[in-house]
Design a protein around this motif. Structure first.
Motif, PDB file in Angstrom:
ATOM      1  N   SER A  44       5.236  -5.442 -12.195  1.00 24.54           N
ATOM      2  CA  SER A  44       4.639  -4.238 -11.605  1.00 24.54           C
ATOM      3  C   SER A  44       4.900  -3.184 -12.561  1.00 24.54           C
ATOM      4  O   SER A  44       5.906  -2.991 -13.342  1.00 24.54           O
ATOM      5  CB  SER A  44       5.051  -3.994  -9.946  1.00 24.54           C
ATOM      6  N   VAL A  45       3.891  -2.297 -12.421  1.00 28.69           N
ATOM      7  CA  VAL A  45       4.292  -0.912 -13.088  1.00 28.69           C
ATOM      8  C   VAL A  45       5.080   0.264 -12.477  1.00 28.69           C
ATOM      9  O   VAL A  45       4.777   0.371 -11.291  1.00 28.69           O
ATOM     10  CB  VAL A  45       2.854  -0.138 -13.586  1.00 28.69           C
ATOM     11  N   PRO A 105       2.782  -2.187  -6.567  1.00 30.46           N
ATOM     12  CA  PRO A 105       2.875  -3.571  -6.464  1.00 30.46           C
ATOM     13  C   PRO A 105       1.549  -4.565  -6.789  1.00 30.46           C
ATOM     14  O   PRO A 105       1.771  -5.517  -6.837  1.00 30.46           O
ATOM     15  CB  PRO A 105       3.352  -3.804  -4.890  1.00 30.46           C
ATOM     16  N   THR A 106       0.489  -3.697  -6.591  1.00 28.42           N
ATOM     17  CA  THR A 106      -0.643  -4.520  -7.023  1.00 28.42           C
ATOM     18  C   THR A 106      -0.977  -4.562  -8.549  1.00 28.42           C
ATOM     19  O   THR A 106      -2.002  -5.345  -8.954  1.00 28.42           O
ATOM     20  CB  THR A 106      -2.028  -3.722  -6.191  1.00 28.42           C
ATOM     21  N   SER A 107      -0.313  -3.943  -9.371  1.00 30.28           N
ATOM     22  CA  SER A 107      -0.508  -4.045 -10.624  1.00 30.28           C
ATOM     23  C   SER A 107       0.338  -5.276 -11.143  1.00 30.28           C
ATOM     24  O   SER A 107       1.295  -5.800 -10.783  1.00 30.28           O
ATOM     25  CB  SER A 107      -0.020  -2.723 -11.409  1.00 30.28           C
ATOM     26  N   GLN A 135       7.027   9.231 -17.011  1.00 31.42           N
ATOM     27  CA  GLN A 135       7.404   8.384 -17.835  1.00 31.42           C
ATOM     28  C   GLN A 135       7.088   6.696 -17.071  1.00 31.42           C
ATOM     29  O   GLN A 135       7.574   6.784 -15.894  1.00 31.42           O
ATOM     30  CB  GLN A 135       8.566   8.144 -18.491  1.00 31.42           C
ATOM     31  N   ASN A 136       6.845   5.914 -17.553  1.00 32.46           N
ATOM     32  CA  ASN A 136       6.399   4.429 -17.116  1.00 32.46           C
ATOM     33  C   ASN A 136       6.825   3.272 -17.840  1.00 32.46           C
ATOM     34  O   ASN A 136       7.116   3.652 -19.132  1.00 32.46           O
ATOM     35  CB  ASN A 136       4.916   4.638 -16.548  1.00 32.46           C
ATOM     36  N   SER A 137       6.847   2.078 -17.016  1.00 26.58           N
ATOM     37  CA  SER A 137       6.938   0.979 -17.804  1.00 26.58           C
ATOM     38  C   SER A 137       6.783  -0.111 -17.231  1.00 26.58           C
ATOM     39  O   SER A 137       6.942  -0.030 -15.606  1.00 26.58           O
ATOM     40  CB  SER A 137       8.541   0.931 -18.310  1.00 26.58           C
ATOM     41  N   PRO A 138       6.534  -1.334 -17.638  1.00 28.23           N
ATOM     42  CA  PRO A 138       6.371  -2.643 -16.458  1.00 28.23           C
ATOM     43  C   PRO A 138       7.708  -2.781 -16.295  1.00 28.23           C
ATOM     44  O   PRO A 138       8.804  -2.870 -17.080  1.00 28.23           O
ATOM     45  CB  PRO A 138       5.733  -3.614 -17.519  1.00 28.23           C
ATOM     46  N   ILE A 139       7.915  -3.695 -15.097  1.00 26.96           N
ATOM     47  CA  ILE A 139       9.241  -4.130 -14.740  1.00 26.96           C
ATOM     48  C   ILE A 139       9.533  -5.332 -15.188  1.00 26.96           C
ATOM     49  O   ILE A 139       8.299  -6.223 -14.973  1.00 26.96           O
ATOM     50  CB  ILE A 139       9.451  -4.035 -13.114  1.00 26.96           C
ATOM     51  N   LEU A 140      10.550  -5.796 -15.660  1.00 24.49           N
ATOM     52  CA  LEU A 140      10.765  -7.001 -16.402  1.00 24.49           C
ATOM     53  C   LEU A 140      11.497  -7.948 -15.270  1.00 24.49           C
ATOM     54  O   LEU A 140      10.829  -9.011 -15.084  1.00 24.49           O
ATOM     55  CB  LEU A 140      11.913  -6.870 -17.631  1.00 24.49           C
ATOM     56  N   THR A 141      12.458  -7.559 -14.605  1.00 21.92           N
ATOM     57  CA  THR A 141      13.150  -8.252 -13.837  1.00 21.92           C
ATOM     58  C   THR A 141      13.664  -7.289 -12.704  1.00 21.92           C
ATOM     59  O   THR A 141      13.797  -5.902 -12.646  1.00 21.92           O
ATOM     60  CB  THR A 141      14.288  -9.081 -14.067  1.00 21.92           C
ATOM     61  N   THR A 142      13.591  -8.005 -11.350  1.00 27.09           N
ATOM     62  CA  THR A 142      14.368  -7.400 -10.121  1.00 27.09           C
ATOM     63  C   THR A 142      15.312  -8.318  -9.463  1.00 27.09           C
ATOM     64  O   THR A 142      14.902  -9.362  -9.471  1.00 27.09           O
ATOM     65  CB  THR A 142      13.349  -6.909  -9.012  1.00 27.09           C
TER      66      THR A 142
END
Length: 280
Positions: free
Chosen positions: A179-180, A228-230, A191-198
């Motif tokens: 998710s973004v 969460p929809t991205s 500032q933004n980034s995709p999430i790699l792991t949670t």
């Protein structure tokens, strides 16, 4: 001694007897000592009472033959003053009769200000207004179709440009991966980034690792927003689906010589060398 003067209207040029009754009672509480007609305001009379207890009363004025000519309500206090009469709505009569509570009817309290009303509207719980066909339901649908999660960065462990722990987004491990995430406050805002792991830590918090580092590290108390929809594929996942250098090396190139083996059914295998020429 309190002299309570009650002003009311009735047909002009009448000799009146004015009495007060408690709400819903047929018992006379008090009879006016004097009833005086106004000099210039035809049909306006003033009835004078003495030491009537504070409260809401029904005022009835009759003529010499006992015919009712006026029927009003009056709200008295035990003070020397002039009181006006009025017509009382049935709902108000019921409320006052039950508990003498006039709050909200603007008889004895200040009405709410526009700001107070606005605050009450904006602070109302949105999940209480979801009836089909209403604007509340429309807003509920729009809210659900534009879901955004808000989390707060915690102090421990010390946040970095790629890893930090969040409160307010208690989702299972991996649920928010790809998710973004974007910063909603602080020096790294927007500032933004995709999430790699949670990783769910089991205490209502989630540790987030970003795919791409932020320019500046956030601090405790900064807020983040997550869509969460991205879904953004990790760079490693994208690369694994493409031709890597090792795989490309297996593709014949112009000028190379490759040996190929032909498999025969009955005469044995045949091997030959083939030179790769320039494409025609």
């Amino acid at each position: 001694m309190a002299t309570q003067s009650i002003e009311f209207s009735a047909p002009p040029n009448q000799t009146l007897t004015v009495r007060l009754f408690a709400v819903g009672s047929d018992t006379i509480v008090a009879t006016a000592g004097t009833v005086t007609a106004a000099t210039n305001r035809a049909g306006i009379y003033t009835a004078a009472f003495t030491d009537v207890a504070a409260g809401v009363y029904k005022l009835i004025a009759t003529n010499a033959t006992g015919t009712p000519l006026a029927n009003w309500w009056a709200d008295l206090t035990l003070t020397t003053a002039t009181f006006q009469t009025y017509e009382m709505p049935i709902s108000l009569v019921q409320t006052v009769t039950t508990n003498n509570d006039k709050t909200g009817y603007s008889l004895a309290v200040t009405p709410p200000t526009a700001a107070t009303i606005a605050d009450a509207v904006w602070d109302e719980a949105y999940n209480q207004h979801t009836t089909a066909g209403t604007f509340g339901k429309l807003m509920d649908i729009l809210r659900k179709s534009n879901t955004v999660l808000e989390g707060t960065i915690l102090a421990s462990p010390t946040p970095t440009t790629t890893v930090f722990r969040l409160s307010g987004v208690d989702f299972p491990t991996g649920a928010l991966e790809h998710s973004v995430l974007w910063m909603a406050s602080g020096t790294s805002e927007n500032q933004n980034s995709p999430i790699l792991t949670t990783l769910n830590n089991g205490d209502g918090t989630v540790t987030v690792t970003l795919e791409e580092a932020l320019v500046t590290a956030p601090v405790a108390g900064d807020t983040v927003l997550i869509d969460p929809t991205s879904h953004v594929h990790a760079v490693a996942d994208i690369q694994s689906g493409l031709a890597t250098a090792a795989e490309l090396a297996k593709v014949p190139k112009s000028g190379e010589t490759r040996r190929y083996t032909q498999i025969a059914n009955n005469t044995g295998n045949k091997t030959t060398d083939v030179s790769i020429g320039v494409p025609l």
